[in-house]
Design a protein around this motif. Structure first.
Motif, PDB file in Angstrom:
ATOM      1  N   GLU B  10      -7.942  -3.146   2.715  1.00  0.00           N
ATOM      2  CA  GLU B  10      -8.397  -2.299   1.622  1.00  0.00           C
ATOM      3  C   GLU B  10      -8.821  -0.964   2.222  1.00  0.00           C
ATOM      4  OE1 GLU B  10     -11.432  -4.088  -0.790  1.00  0.00           O
ATOM      5  OE2 GLU B  10     -11.918  -2.193  -1.773  1.00  0.00           O
ATOM      6  N   TYR B  11      -8.252   0.125   1.714  1.00  0.00           N
ATOM      7  CA  TYR B  11      -8.614   1.444   2.231  1.00  0.00           C
ATOM      8  C   TYR B  11      -9.979   1.859   1.701  1.00  0.00           C
ATOM      9  CZ  TYR B  11      -3.965   2.112   4.214  1.00  0.00           C
ATOM     10  OH  TYR B  11      -2.842   1.992   4.962  1.00  0.00           O
ATOM     11  N   GLN B  12     -10.553   2.851   2.363  1.00  0.00           N
ATOM     12  CA  GLN B  12     -11.877   3.357   2.002  1.00  0.00           C
ATOM     13  C   GLN B  12     -12.006   3.655   0.510  1.00  0.00           C
ATOM     14  OE1 GLN B  12     -14.463   4.712   4.443  1.00  0.00           O
ATOM     15  NE2 GLN B  12     -13.487   3.324   5.873  1.00  0.00           N
ATOM     16  N   ASN B  13     -10.904   4.188  -0.060  1.00  0.00           N
ATOM     17  CA  ASN B  13     -10.984   4.606  -1.462  1.00  0.00           C
ATOM     18  C   ASN B  13     -10.810   3.431  -2.436  1.00  0.00           C
ATOM     19  OD1 ASN B  13      -8.315   3.993  -1.256  1.00  0.00           O
ATOM     20  ND2 ASN B  13      -7.557   6.041  -1.780  1.00  0.00           N
ATOM     21  N   GLY B  14     -10.723   2.225  -1.873  1.00  0.00           N
ATOM     22  CA  GLY B  14     -10.637   1.065  -2.742  1.00  0.00           C
ATOM     23  C   GLY B  14      -9.223   0.556  -2.992  1.00  0.00           C
ATOM     24  N   THR B  15      -8.209   1.277  -2.502  1.00  0.00           N
ATOM     25  CA  THR B  15      -6.832   0.792  -2.676  1.00  0.00           C
ATOM     26  C   THR B  15      -6.628  -0.481  -1.861  1.00  0.00           C
ATOM     27  OG1 THR B  15      -6.119   3.089  -2.780  1.00  0.00           O
ATOM     28  CG2 THR B  15      -4.388   1.422  -2.518  1.00  0.00           C
ATOM     29  N   LEU B  16      -6.179  -1.514  -2.511  1.00  0.00           N
ATOM     30  CA  LEU B  16      -5.911  -2.765  -1.816  1.00  0.00           C
ATOM     31  C   LEU B  16      -4.434  -2.753  -1.420  1.00  0.00           C
ATOM     32  CD1 LEU B  16      -7.259  -5.365  -0.934  1.00  0.00           C
ATOM     33  CD2 LEU B  16      -6.618  -6.390  -3.119  1.00  0.00           C
ATOM     34  N   ALA B  17      -4.156  -2.357  -0.182  1.00  0.00           N
ATOM     35  CA  ALA B  17      -2.771  -2.127   0.237  1.00  0.00           C
ATOM     36  C   ALA B  17      -2.071  -3.410   0.658  1.00  0.00           C
ATOM     37  CB  ALA B  17      -2.736  -1.115   1.376  1.00  0.00           C
ATOM     38  N   LEU B  18      -2.822  -4.352   1.227  1.00  0.00           N
ATOM     39  CA  LEU B  18      -2.239  -5.633   1.629  1.00  0.00           C
ATOM     40  C   LEU B  18      -3.134  -6.759   1.132  1.00  0.00           C
ATOM     41  CD1 LEU B  18      -1.347  -4.726   5.335  1.00  0.00           C
ATOM     42  CD2 LEU B  18       0.240  -4.844   3.405  1.00  0.00           C
ATOM     43  N   PRO B  36       9.507  -1.183  -2.669  1.00  0.00           N
ATOM     44  CA  PRO B  36       9.365   0.162  -3.223  1.00  0.00           C
ATOM     45  C   PRO B  36       8.272   0.963  -2.523  1.00  0.00           C
ATOM     46  CG  PRO B  36       8.458  -1.477  -4.730  1.00  0.00           C
ATOM     47  CD  PRO B  36       9.148  -2.235  -3.644  1.00  0.00           C
ATOM     48  N   SER B  37       8.305   2.245  -2.748  1.00  0.00           N
ATOM     49  CA  SER B  37       7.266   3.124  -2.207  1.00  0.00           C
ATOM     50  C   SER B  37       5.887   2.663  -2.661  1.00  0.00           C
ATOM     51  CB  SER B  37       7.472   4.553  -2.733  1.00  0.00           C
ATOM     52  OG  SER B  37       8.098   5.318  -1.768  1.00  0.00           O
ATOM     53  N   GLY B  38       4.960   2.673  -1.754  1.00  0.00           N
ATOM     54  CA  GLY B  38       3.603   2.293  -2.112  1.00  0.00           C
ATOM     55  C   GLY B  38       3.372   0.800  -2.123  1.00  0.00           C
ATOM     56  N   SER B  39       4.380   0.020  -1.684  1.00  0.00           N
ATOM     57  CA  SER B  39       4.218  -1.433  -1.725  1.00  0.00           C
ATOM     58  C   SER B  39       3.439  -1.953  -0.519  1.00  0.00           C
ATOM     59  CB  SER B  39       5.583  -2.106  -1.804  1.00  0.00           C
ATOM     60  OG  SER B  39       6.375  -1.710  -0.708  1.00  0.00           O
ATOM     61  N   GLY B  40       3.241  -1.106   0.495  1.00  0.00           N
ATOM     62  CA  GLY B  40       2.413  -1.516   1.626  1.00  0.00           C
ATOM     63  C   GLY B  40       3.150  -1.671   2.946  1.00  0.00           C
ATOM     64  N   LYS B  41       4.386  -1.192   3.009  1.00  0.00           N
ATOM     65  CA  LYS B  41       5.178  -1.356   4.245  1.00  0.00           C
ATOM     66  C   LYS B  41       4.504  -0.649   5.424  1.00  0.00           C
ATOM     67  CE  LYS B  41       8.857   0.630   2.410  1.00  0.00           C
ATOM     68  NZ  LYS B  41       8.328   0.930   1.069  1.00  0.00           N
ATOM     69  N   THR B  42       4.171   0.611   5.209  1.00  0.00           N
ATOM     70  CA  THR B  42       3.542   1.376   6.291  1.00  0.00           C
ATOM     71  C   THR B  42       2.196   0.761   6.685  1.00  0.00           C
ATOM     72  OG1 THR B  42       4.651   3.397   5.596  1.00  0.00           O
ATOM     73  CG2 THR B  42       2.686   3.662   6.943  1.00  0.00           C
ATOM     74  N   SER B  43       1.460   0.324   5.684  1.00  0.00           N
ATOM     75  CA  SER B  43       0.156  -0.279   5.979  1.00  0.00           C
ATOM     76  C   SER B  43       0.309  -1.505   6.876  1.00  0.00           C
ATOM     77  CB  SER B  43      -0.541  -0.684   4.678  1.00  0.00           C
ATOM     78  OG  SER B  43      -0.708   0.439   3.852  1.00  0.00           O
ATOM     79  N   LEU B  44       1.324  -2.313   6.594  1.00  0.00           N
ATOM     80  CA  LEU B  44       1.563  -3.519   7.402  1.00  0.00           C
ATOM     81  C   LEU B  44       1.889  -3.127   8.847  1.00  0.00           C
ATOM     82  CD1 LEU B  44       1.926  -6.570   7.526  1.00  0.00           C
ATOM     83  CD2 LEU B  44       4.300  -6.266   6.809  1.00  0.00           C
TER      84      LEU B  44
HETATM   85  N1  LIG Z   1      -5.002   6.210   4.288  1.00  0.00           N
HETATM   86  C1  LIG Z   1      -4.925   5.722   3.039  1.00  0.00           C
HETATM   87  N2  LIG Z   1      -6.016   5.786   2.237  1.00  0.00           N
HETATM   88  C2  LIG Z   1      -5.965   5.288   0.994  1.00  0.00           C
HETATM   89  N3  LIG Z   1      -4.891   4.709   0.449  1.00  0.00           N
HETATM   90  C3  LIG Z   1      -3.770   4.627   1.169  1.00  0.00           C
HETATM   91  C4  LIG Z   1      -3.731   5.130   2.507  1.00  0.00           C
HETATM   92  N4  LIG Z   1      -2.502   4.904   3.007  1.00  0.00           N
HETATM   93  C5  LIG Z   1      -1.810   4.298   2.030  1.00  0.00           C
HETATM   94  N5  LIG Z   1      -2.563   4.135   0.932  1.00  0.00           N
HETATM   95  C6  LIG Z   1      -2.176   3.464  -0.303  1.00  0.00           C
HETATM   96  O1  LIG Z   1      -1.839   2.129   0.030  1.00  0.00           O
HETATM   97  C7  LIG Z   1      -0.712   1.688  -0.691  1.00  0.00           C
HETATM   98  C8  LIG Z   1       0.389   1.272   0.258  1.00  0.00           C
HETATM   99  O2  LIG Z   1       0.847   2.426   0.926  1.00  0.00           O
HETATM  100  P1  LIG Z   1       1.910   2.364   2.096  1.00  0.00           P
HETATM  101  O3  LIG Z   1       1.541   1.295   3.019  1.00  0.00           O
HETATM  102  O4  LIG Z   1       2.055   3.731   2.649  1.00  0.00           O
HETATM  103  O5  LIG Z   1       3.232   1.957   1.312  1.00  0.00           O
HETATM  104  P2  LIG Z   1       4.764   2.185   1.670  1.00  0.00           P
HETATM  105  O6  LIG Z   1       4.836   2.483   3.112  1.00  0.00           O
HETATM  106  O7  LIG Z   1       5.404   0.908   1.295  1.00  0.00           O
HETATM  107  O8  LIG Z   1       5.223   3.317   0.840  1.00  0.00           O
HETATM  108  C9  LIG Z   1      -0.323   2.852  -1.582  1.00  0.00           C
HETATM  109  O9  LIG Z   1      -0.910   2.629  -2.855  1.00  0.00           O
HETATM  110  C10 LIG Z   1      -0.932   4.050  -0.913  1.00  0.00           C
HETATM  111  O10 LIG Z   1      -1.262   5.031  -1.869  1.00  0.00           O
END
Ligand SMILES: Nc1ncnc2c1ncn2[C@@H]1O[C@H](COP(=O)(O)OP(=O)(O)O)[C@@H](O)[C@H]1O
Ligand SMILES: [Mg+2]
Lengths: 300, 247
Positions: B10-18, B36-44
């Motif tokens: 969960e990111y600081q702003n409350g987004t639950l990415a994984l 899709p974009s925003g699904s959490g690939k980069t976060s993983l």
């Molecule tokens: N540093 C961050 N702070 C807050 N939210 C983030 C951050 N990085 C990504 N997110 C949010 O986390 C979710 C997953 O993002 P991300 O992992 O980048 O997805 P993808 O790579 O699949 O496009 C998105 O809703 C994105 O907006």
């Protein structure tokens, strides 16, 4: 270690690049450091000239102890021997009447004729005691406690002034060294921080690639050291020229000032400046670097 | 070798990415992460490189736990990974070759090997003729290949590539995918986040992780006789479909 050696070329190239990316600011850092270190060089030179002066004056520090007439020549000698063992006494010797008279003749020189007005030798024998000026009070007290001693003549006021002058000089010396140290460290560490800030993206990337902190930081340490050391060299050059010039002038016009030997003074200034600039270069860089290591949290 | 247990981020702003992810990736495996974009690939991928700390669960990479690991330990693990970042993170003001070298300078290779690896990698991505060009003068596609070359030159145990073909034309993208899947044969684990599901190499076995709103489902795909299809029997036996957490 093998890695370090194979990267030396890279570290120097990086250091050059870092210097270039913020040229103007680094030129000011260099000039500022040069001035500060020049100040240090002058302080060291001034300190060594004045401590030489004080040393010469201290050698003259003495008190005279007059003993009772009843004491024989050999007893007086024994007494002088005893006094010589006091803490702070450099040596003590008996000056008999004849010698006291001769000395006064020497002092009066051309006016010595005045002494012929006396029918007999007006001088008394006494013990001449050369002392460390800081110890004058204790020594005078001890002398007064000796039953054989009738009176003590000291130039305590002058000696006190001399020792407070010595203390003031060394205090100023320490103050200058501390001020120079702190100023240089601040200037250099600020420059390093600026370099780190300007290269923050590259540093971040290197960190993500797993580069160790030493690899990332070494070029910055190198920059700090090179700038401090070269500033030190420039300051040293200027200081040595100033010393040569001043010796030329003072040596002829104010020849009564007991200057230290020129080559010795130059050696002292060189040694201090080289070691201080190396030390400060390292310290400044390390302080500056602490901003890298502090920030190495996993999310970067 | 890579193990995620009940991992949430969960990111600081409350987004639950994984959300509550369980995942095991073996050495030498080829893994595509699609979604899709925003699904959490980069976060993983960031979790695997110690760029983010999971808010729950444990992440183990190359047998070492990344959870609350000290910076030094994270650095050691990163040195065994060849990353291709989504934003590339190339260093400006330097040539393509210098950028590749920047990835190997601090590794425990001899001086000659560092240079050799860099040159071979640049050649492998087809940029030998641009080796000495400043990165400022390269196209986005070329920059992506420089980033891949930097990852390969490190002789990593794991390659982690985040949308490495996003800006490439079809031919170049196929080329990159071929390079990536060929690394698998050097027993390198290759993990690629991508949209380009149509470019998957039909001659390779691979794992496909589909991501959607922070959750994953895992499919293992095997090729037989050069023709790839999902063997339904295999599919049922070997696929653990994970879909936990709220969607
Ligand atoms: N540093 C961050 N702070 C807050 N939210 C983030 C951050 N990085 C990504 N997110 C949010 O986390 C979710 C997953 O993002 P991300 O992992 O980048 O997805 P993808 O790579 O699949 O496009 C998105 O809703 C994105 O907006
Ligand atoms: Mg992404």
């Amino acid at each position: 270690m093998k890695n370090f050696i194979s990267n030396i070329g890279y570290f120097f190239k990086e250091a050059r690049r870092i210097c270039r990316t913020n040229k103007l600011s680094n030129v000011f850092t260099f000039l500022g450091t040069t001035l500060v270190l020049l100040l240090l060089a002058l302080a060291v030179a001034g300190w060594s000239v004045s401590s030489r002066l004080v040393f010469m004056l201290e050698r003259e520090a003495e008190v005279s102890a007059f003993f009772h007439n009843s004491i024989s020549q050999s007893e007086a000698q024994a007494l002088a021997g005893q006094i010589a063992t006091f803490d702070g006494v450099l040596d003590a010797s008996v000056i008999d009447e004849a010698e006291a008279f001769n000395r006064m003749e020497d002092i009066l020189a051309d006016e010595a004729g005045v002494l012929e007005l006396f029918d007999e030798n007006p001088f008394e024998a006494y013990i001449e005691i050369r002392i460390k000026p800081q110890k004058v009070s204790q020594i005078v007290e001890k002398l007064n406690n000796l039953p054989q001693i009738e009176s003590v003549r000291d130039n305590k006021d002058i000696l006190d002034q001399l020792s407070s002058l010595t203390n003031a000089l060394s205090a100023i010396g320490y103050l200058v060294v501390i001020a120079v140290g702190i100023t240089t460290i601040i200037i250099i560490s600020h420059m390093i921080r600026q370099g780190i800030y300007n290269n923050r993206e590259q540093i971040n990337t290197l960190r993500l690639l797993g580069a160790p902190g030493s690899f990332i930081g070494l070029p910055f340490v190198l920059v700090g050291m090179l700038i401090t050391i070269s500033a030190g060299m420039l300051a040293l050059g200027i200081a040595l020229l100033l010393i040569l010039y001043s010796y030329g002038r003072i040596g002829s016009t104010l020849s009564f000032i007991p200057l230290p030997v020129k080559s010795e003074l130059m050696l002292i200034v060189t040694t201090v400046l080289v070691s201080v600039s190396v030390l400060l270069g390292i310290l400044g860089s390390v302080f500056g670097l602490s901003s890298i290591t502090k920030k190495s949290s996993p999310s970067s | 070798m890579i193990e995620l247990k009940e991992v949430s981020l969960e990111y600081q702003n409350g987004t639950l990415a994984l959300k509550d992810i369980n995942l095991h990736i073996g050495q030498g495996e080829l893994v595509y992460i699609a979604g899709p974009s925003g699904s959490g690939k980069t976060s993983l991928l960031k979790l695997l490189m110690g760029m983010e700390n999971p808010t729950a669960g444990t992440v183990t990479v190359l047998g070492k736990s990344l959870t609350n690991a000290k910076p030094r330990k994270i650095s050691r693990i990163r040195r065994k990974i060849g990353p291709v970042f989504q934003d590339l993170k190339l260093i400006p003001g330097r040539s393509a070759l210098e950028n590749v070298l920047m990835g190997v300078r601090f590794l425990n290779f001899s001086w000659a090997k560092k240079n050799e690896n860099a040159l071979i990698a640049i050649e492998r991505v087809g940029l030998a003729h641009k080796a000495y060009s400043m990165v400022e003068n390269l196209s986005l596609g070329e920059l992506q290949r420089v980033a891949l070359a930097r990852a390969i030159a490190r002789e990593p145990k794991i390659i982690i590539a985040d949308e490495p073909t996003a800006n490439l034309d079809h031919d170049n993208a196929v080329n990159i995918f071929n390079i990536l899947s060929s690394l698998k044969n050097q027993n390198i684990t290759v993990i690629v986040a991508t949209h380009a599901t149509h470019l998957f190499d039909p001659k390779e076995n691979f794992t496909l992780i589909r991501m959607d709103q922070g959750s994953i489902s895992i499919e293992k795909r095997f090729c037989s006789n050069g023709e790839r299809d999902i063997d339904t029997q295999m599919h049922q036996r070997s696929i653990r479909v994970e879909r936990r957490g709220d969607v």
